[in-house]
Write an enzyme that holds these catalytic residues in place. Structure first.
Site, mmCIF file in Angstrom:
data_model
loop_
_atom_site.group_PDB
_atom_site.id
_atom_site.type_symbol
_atom_site.label_atom_id
_atom_site.label_comp_id
_atom_site.label_asym_id
_atom_site.label_seq_id
_atom_site.Cartn_x
_atom_site.Cartn_y
_atom_site.Cartn_z
ATOM 1 C CE1 TYR A 24 20.591 -21.891 -46.407
ATOM 2 C CE2 TYR A 24 21.260 -24.155 -46.053
ATOM 3 C CZ TYR A 24 21.180 -22.847 -45.611
ATOM 4 O OH TYR A 24 21.710 -22.511 -44.386
ATOM 5 N N GLY A 68 17.484 -10.761 -45.830
ATOM 6 C CA GLY A 68 16.235 -10.007 -45.737
ATOM 7 C C GLY A 68 15.138 -10.811 -45.043
ATOM 8 N N GLY A 115 11.955 -10.650 -45.636
ATOM 9 C CA GLY A 115 10.913 -11.076 -46.578
ATOM 10 C C GLY A 115 11.138 -12.465 -47.135
ATOM 11 N N GLY A 116 12.307 -12.699 -47.722
ATOM 12 C CA GLY A 116 12.601 -14.011 -48.287
ATOM 13 C C GLY A 116 12.836 -15.052 -47.205
ATOM 14 C CB SER A 145 14.702 -11.743 -55.375
ATOM 15 O OG SER A 145 16.102 -11.685 -55.139
HETATM 16 C C1 LIG Z 1 25.225 -15.350 -46.794
HETATM 17 C C2 LIG Z 1 23.919 -16.052 -46.577
HETATM 18 C C3 LIG Z 1 23.628 -16.602 -45.332
HETATM 19 C C4 LIG Z 1 22.431 -17.258 -45.090
HETATM 20 N N1 LIG Z 1 22.174 -17.777 -43.854
HETATM 21 C C5 LIG Z 1 20.994 -18.400 -43.613
HETATM 22 C C6 LIG Z 1 20.686 -18.935 -42.327
HETATM 23 O O1 LIG Z 1 21.470 -18.846 -41.390
HETATM 24 N N2 LIG Z 1 19.490 -19.546 -42.162
HETATM 25 C C7 LIG Z 1 18.583 -19.670 -43.166
HETATM 26 O O2 LIG Z 1 17.508 -20.215 -42.941
HETATM 27 N N3 LIG Z 1 18.858 -19.181 -44.400
HETATM 28 C C8 LIG Z 1 20.029 -18.550 -44.637
HETATM 29 N N4 LIG Z 1 20.290 -18.060 -45.885
HETATM 30 C C9 LIG Z 1 19.300 -18.239 -46.955
HETATM 31 C C10 LIG Z 1 18.229 -17.155 -46.896
HETATM 32 O O3 LIG Z 1 17.345 -17.416 -45.831
HETATM 33 C C11 LIG Z 1 17.438 -17.132 -48.199
HETATM 34 O O4 LIG Z 1 18.298 -16.869 -49.279
HETATM 35 C C12 LIG Z 1 16.329 -16.087 -48.136
HETATM 36 O O5 LIG Z 1 15.337 -16.399 -49.092
HETATM 37 C C13 LIG Z 1 16.862 -14.707 -48.372
HETATM 38 O O6 LIG Z 1 15.879 -13.733 -48.201
HETATM 39 P P1 LIG Z 1 16.129 -12.301 -48.872
HETATM 40 O O7 LIG Z 1 14.932 -11.480 -48.614
HETATM 41 O O8 LIG Z 1 17.449 -11.781 -48.470
HETATM 42 O O9 LIG Z 1 16.269 -12.723 -50.390
HETATM 43 P P2 LIG Z 1 15.572 -12.292 -51.753
HETATM 44 O O10 LIG Z 1 16.538 -12.723 -52.794
HETATM 45 O O11 LIG Z 1 15.162 -10.877 -51.749
HETATM 46 O O12 LIG Z 1 14.273 -13.193 -51.796
HETATM 47 C C14 LIG Z 1 14.300 -14.608 -51.758
HETATM 48 C C15 LIG Z 1 13.001 -15.169 -52.320
HETATM 49 O O13 LIG Z 1 11.900 -14.673 -51.574
HETATM 50 C C16 LIG Z 1 11.027 -13.897 -52.405
HETATM 51 N N5 LIG Z 1 10.631 -12.709 -51.649
HETATM 52 C C17 LIG Z 1 11.477 -11.786 -51.100
HETATM 53 N N6 LIG Z 1 10.774 -10.852 -50.463
HETATM 54 C C18 LIG Z 1 9.472 -11.168 -50.590
HETATM 55 C C19 LIG Z 1 8.255 -10.550 -50.142
HETATM 56 N N7 LIG Z 1 8.274 -9.415 -49.434
HETATM 57 N N8 LIG Z 1 7.079 -11.131 -50.473
HETATM 58 C C20 LIG Z 1 7.054 -12.284 -51.208
HETATM 59 N N9 LIG Z 1 8.176 -12.895 -51.647
HETATM 60 C C21 LIG Z 1 9.370 -12.348 -51.352
HETATM 61 C C22 LIG Z 1 11.857 -13.537 -53.615
HETATM 62 O O14 LIG Z 1 11.044 -13.280 -54.734
HETATM 63 C C23 LIG Z 1 12.726 -14.752 -53.764
HETATM 64 O O15 LIG Z 1 12.010 -15.784 -54.404
HETATM 65 C C24 LIG Z 1 21.493 -17.391 -46.143
HETATM 66 C C25 LIG Z 1 21.779 -16.844 -47.391
HETATM 67 C C26 LIG Z 1 22.981 -16.194 -47.617
HETATM 68 C C27 LIG Z 1 23.279 -15.627 -48.977
#
Ligand SMILES: Cc1cc2nc3c(=O)[nH]c(=O)nc-3n(C[C@H](O)[C@H](O)[C@H](O)COP(=O)(O)OP(=O)(O)OC[C@H]3O[C@@H](n4cnc5c(N)ncnc54)[C@H](O)[C@@H]3O)c2cc1C
Ligand SMILES: *[C@@H]1O[C@H](CO)[C@@H](O)[C@H](O)[C@H]1NC(C)=O
Ligand SMILES: *[C@@H]1O[C@H](CO)[C@@H](O)[C@H](O)[C@H]1NC(C)=O
Ligand SMILES: *[C@@H]1O[C@H](CO)[C@@H](O)[C@H](O)[C@H]1NC(C)=O
Ligand SMILES: *[C@@H]1O[C@H](CO)[C@@H](O)[C@H](O)[C@H]1NC(C)=O
Ligand SMILES: *[C@@H]1O[C@H](CO)[C@@H](O)[C@H](O)[C@H]1NC(C)=O
Length: 545
Positions: free
Chosen positions: A473, A177, A179-180, A117
């Protein structure tokens, strides 16, 4: 247009070190011009644009970098960050990026394991969604509209403020977040009872490739299907999801019981394999294995952490465990009774029941360097097999292994109901973790290889053809896309592992909604390798070589 020119000059202030190409300038021009055509003078887009000349640029960029592997001086930086304050800013970004051939990365919570992202190989800008974070809970209809930039912690907190008996079955880390997370599936401690986060999405608001603001009805069921697990970023920008809340009891119970190899962990884990995916759906017992000093002698040992959420009281839990899993020896005093909301906090903070709820609202939790990989297990592993895994972990020392049990509700949902394919037949998911705290490429390579070695060792025990992996992941070891001639074939490699048979439908939908592949990243869904032509209102394909 005097004002327009003045604002743009201000944004670009040429006395500062970063110099813009004329392409960048016309892009910004387009943003300013276009967002006003999408209305909303109360949210001027200029306030959301950060160029590298802006003193806050680094702060904005770094505050949502969750994996320090991508916080180095050599990591490519965006030439611009748009921190959208209004849907019209998203529309302007999508339209102008295409007009000026700019690569766009979309970020919500920044938790992407590979930094997808906010990192790219070629020049790019970030559309940052963190300001679009409103949460609107309606207990009457048991639904909520939640914007992409909200975190899971904020969502849980807001639900908890309105009701003690409602919750949402999403991830365990409060800073993730929406969104992801929801775009990629989303699972948490209530997975066995309620399935995935995407199983509870009933509507969405998105901006499509033409810059149109659409909801479920106007986007149609295909696109709506794709953005519930296929990764939003391949198809559109998701502004918000409408979710159905689930009912939780007023009292839930958590426990964290630890057993080392000397305490017969192998036997207990062997039994866990048969119990955890089949027991009462209200009970979720996750296993985390780490390597610790042995108390018996100077060697290392493996410790199994049984971390659990039970949707009920401790008395029922203890009797359920006595009948189904006596090997763990769970006692009343191992159990903490609490509310569902408090359980989302204390589960994350190593079961410290006095952790304040407000932790759910903190966005600045400490980050580390990490590499993760995933797998799915469909048949129990023999004791000899388990012992071999422990031996490997002790040899590697600094890796962790998570086993997340499936079964329950996951068995009842067809594998093509959403893009997430691993439902019935899956016993549990494996997650490999290597994390560290020092900078440097050699250090990173060392730890990343630990995760790879453990993953390799597990090959005989996990799903094959394809070897499954969880899209949330993200793991670049599965291959990345270069969007050249072999784009479709490159996409198939990671695509089948993440989506199995659902990959084909994702490709069809992608080709329909974004044939020019504007919404792309290192592991996005490719378009079909044919030129598409419109034929009597439908699509037919003409091969190009
Ligand atoms: C510490 C940690 C704990 C976690 N625990 C869990 C868990 O318990 N269960 C689980 O299922 N997963 C878990 N995850 C994984 C997590 O669900 C994914 O990393 C998720 O994609 C993160 O979303 P984000 O919006 O924070 O990430 P970002 O890095 O902002 O986005 C991730 C992806 O989604 C895309 N994206 C983001 N927002 C949008 C939007 N509005 N529209 C279109 N595309 C978008 C981005 O371009 C990127 O490809 C964990 C990750 C971490 C680092
Ligand atoms: C602004 O948009 C209008 C139409 O929407 C167009 O005619 C004009 O050329 C644009 N100006 C700039 C500077 O892009
Ligand atoms: C990221 O790097 C910057 C500068 O190199 C540093 O100031 C910042 O503290 C780092 N972020 C984290 C979370 O360590
Ligand atoms: C481990 O199992 C053995 C044999 O089943 C048993 O005798 C022993 O008491 C157990 N040890 C612990 C710590 O439970
Ligand atoms: C484990 O043992 C090593 C020495 O063998 C020691 O340096 C280390 O501090 C110990 N770790 C813990 C957590 O006790
Ligand atoms: C030390 O612990 C390991 C692992 O449990 C065991 O195999 C070994 O026999 C123990 N060594 C001694 C000297 O007790």
């Amino acid at each position: 247009m005097e004002l327009l020119t003045a604002t743009i000059l201000l944004l670009l202030s040429s006395s500062l070190p970063f110099s813009f190409s004329s392409a960048h300038k016309t892009f910004i021009h387009c943003l300013v011009n276009h967002s006003s055509s999408f209305s909303s003078s109360s949210h001027p887009i200029t306030e959301s644009i950060f160029t590298p000349n802006n003193p806050s640029f680094s702060y904005v960029l770094q505050s949502n970098i969750r994996n320090l592997r991508f916080n180095t001086s050599t990591t490519r930086k965006p030439f611009l960050i748009i921190t959208a304050l209004h849907a019209s800013h998203v529309q302007a970004a999508v339209v102008c990026a295409q007009r000026h051939h700019m690569l766009m990365k979309i970020r919500s919570g920044g938790h992407d394991y590979e930094g997808v992202s906010y990192v790219a190989e070629s020049p790019f800008f970030i559309l940052d969604m963190f300001n679009l974070r409103s949460i609107d809970v309606d207990i009457e209809t048991e639904t909520a509209w939640v914007q992409s930039g909200a975190t899971l912690g904020e969502l849980y907190y807001t639900i908890g403020e309105k009701s003690k008996t409602h919750g949402f079955p999403a991830g365990v880390c409060p800073t993730v977040g929406v969104g992801g997370h929801i775009g990629g599936g989303g699972y948490g401690n209530m997975l066995r009872k309620f399935g995935l986060a995407v199983d509870h999405v009933i509507d969405a608001q998105v901006v499509d490739v033409q810059g149109r603001l659409l909801d479920r009805e106007s986007m149609g069921e295909d696109l709506f299907w794709a953005i519930r697990g296929g990764g939003g970023a391949s198809f559109c920008v998701v502004i918000a999801y409408k979710i159905k809340l689930v009912r939780v009891p007023e009292i839930v119970t958590v426990f964290h019981v630890k057993k080392t190899l000397e305490q017969n962990a192998t036997d207990i884990i062997y039994t866990w394999q048969h119990v955890a995916p089949n027991i009462d759906n209200n009970l979720f017992i996750r296993l985390i294995m780490d390597v610790v000093n042995s108390t018996q002698n100077v060697t290392k040992t493996v410790r199994a952490n049984f971390l659990s959420l039970f949707l009920g009281d401790s008395k029922s839990l203890v009797s359920l465990m006595n009948v189904n899993f006596p090997q763990l020896g769970l006692k009343q005093q191992d159990c903490i009774e609490t509310t569902w909301l408090q359980s989302t906090v204390i589960y994350w903070s190593d079961i410290n029941p006095s952790t304040p709820l407000e932790v759910l609202l903190h966005r600045d939790l400490p980050s580390d360097y990490f590499k993760m990989k995933s797998d799915y297990v469909n048949k129990p592993i023999s004791k000899v097999g388990l012992e071999g895994i422990w031996k490997k972990m002790i040899e590697l020392k600094d890796t962790k292994l998570y086993f997340t049990p499936y079964g329950g509700r996951m068995n009842e949902i067809p594998s093509n109901a959403t893009p997430f394919p691993y439902r019935g037949g899956t016993l549990w998911m494996v997650e490999y973790i290597a994390n560290w705290f020092e900078p440097g490429k050699d250090v990173a390579d060392y730890y990343m290889n630990l995760a790879r070695k453990l993953h390799k060792h597990m090959t005989p025990f996990v799903s094959m053809n394809p070897r499954g992996a969880y899209y949330n992941y993200k793991d670049f070891d599965l291959g990345i896309n270069h969007y050249g001639k072999s784009s479709y074939v490159e996409g198939m490699v990671y695509g089948y592992q993440y989506f199995n048979d659902n990959f084909n439908r994702l490709v069809q939908i992608k080709t329909m909604v974004d044939p020019a592949n504007f919404f792309r990243n290192e592991q996005s869904i490719p378009v079909v390798p044919y030129e598409m032509v419109l034929d009597n209102g439908g699509y037919s394909r003409i091969m190009i070589n």
